[in-house]
Scaffold this motif. Structure first.
Motif, short mmCIF file in Angstrom:
data_model
loop_
_atom_site.label_atom_id
_atom_site.label_comp_id
_atom_site.label_asym_id
_atom_site.label_seq_id
_atom_site.Cartn_x
_atom_site.Cartn_y
_atom_site.Cartn_z
N ILE A 221 43.71 32.19 39.66
CA ILE A 221 43.74 32.55 38.24
C ILE A 221 43.49 31.31 37.39
O ILE A 221 43.62 30.18 37.85
N ALA B 67 46.94 33.60 33.62
CA ALA B 67 45.78 34.33 34.14
C ALA B 67 44.79 34.73 33.06
O ALA B 67 43.79 35.39 33.37
N TYR C 115 52.19 37.23 41.51
CA TYR C 115 51.73 35.88 41.20
C TYR C 115 52.43 34.90 42.14
O TYR C 115 53.65 34.99 42.35
N ARG D 156 46.92 35.55 41.69
CA ARG D 156 47.46 36.89 41.49
C ARG D 156 46.84 37.78 42.55
O ARG D 156 45.62 37.89 42.64
#
Length: 267
Positions: free
Chosen positions: A140, A200, A125, A135
């Protein structure tokens, strides 16, 4: 160098540390706190050396604080690196896969660039202030859910919670308050990674009680840049040093604030 320009070398640093951790021979289970400190120190030292080499080259002269220093020595002005070379050290030492490397460049108490890398799944990330979050290079976003009854939320605690009796009490009371309101509550390992997974949409929310800046600062930036709300348990904007933390999508955030508020009425 912009905040975004920092991300690739930060990712490289986290990934090299991750490779080192994967190659390390896991010790036999430790049986005392003294042994835990000795074994972890021996594993941590080479990881710290690799990280320092990268960060000193990337930002010469910028100091850094680790998981323990950040509780008391996070400066109000200037830049500092906040680093945890093994977030999820307990799992790592137990030969479990849920651990990660996390780091953030913090300026004036606010994270401006962050990288988190989980070596076992090979995921990274990244987030830069004003630049969104990704990511493995893909943008995300948090969960679209608004019904807490179908929400999967997570929680954790700062290391050595016995030294933080108030946070321990809050953790227990908050779990009892949240459990009846959501679909399920889990603790899936490292604090920073669970927050990033909330960013996410893999998880639908995350909360914690107690100061834990080294684990929270990198992930807080990932969550904010992804579009999640990042506050304390009362719904106020989260800042370093706060006694509680909550990250959730806009549709679930007020429900979780309300549930966490019920812990006080039940106490």
């Amino acid at each position: 160098m912009t905040h975004h320009d920092l991300l690739a070398p930060m990712a490289a640093a986290a990934q090299e540390v991750g490779e080192l951790l994967l190659a390390a021979q896991r010790p036999a289970p430790v049986t005392s706190l003294d042994e835990l400190a000795r074994v972890y120190g021996a594993l941590e030292a080479p990881a710290v050396a690799v990280m320092r080499r990268h960060l000193d080259a990337l930002r010469p002269g910028v100091p850094w604080v680790d998981e323990w220093d950040s509780r008391a020595v996070l400066p109000d002005e200037g830049e500092v690196w906040v680093v945890d070379v093994v977030d999820g050290a307990v799992q790592f030492l137990q030969d479990l896969p849920q651990f990660c490397v996390s780091l953030a460049l913090v300026r004036g108490g606010e994270p401006v660039a962050a990288a988190l890398h989980a070596p076992v799944p090979g995921e990274t990330y990244l987030a830069a202030l004003g630049g969104g979050a990704t990511r493995n290079g893909r943008p995300i976003a948090p969960s679209p859910k608004s019904d807490p009854a179908v929400a999967l939320v997570a929680t954790s605690q700062p290391p050595f919670l016995t030294r933080l009796p108030r946070a321990a009490d809050e953790a227990g009371a908050s779990l009892a308050a949240v459990l009846p309101c959501v679909g399920a509550v889990r603790n899936l390992g490292p604090t920073s990674w669970q927050i990033a997974d909330t960013a996410a949409g893999r998880l639908d929310g995350f909360w914690e009680f107690g100061p834990d800046d080294a684990n929270l600062l990198p992930a807080a930036l990932v969550a904010r840049e992804a579009g999640a709300l990042v506050t304390d348990a009362e719904g106020r904007p989260w800042t370093a040093g706060a006694d509680s933390f909550l990250a959730a999508p806009a549709g679930l955030h007020p429900h979780l604030v309300a549930a966490l508020g019920r812990r006080r009425r039940a106490a």
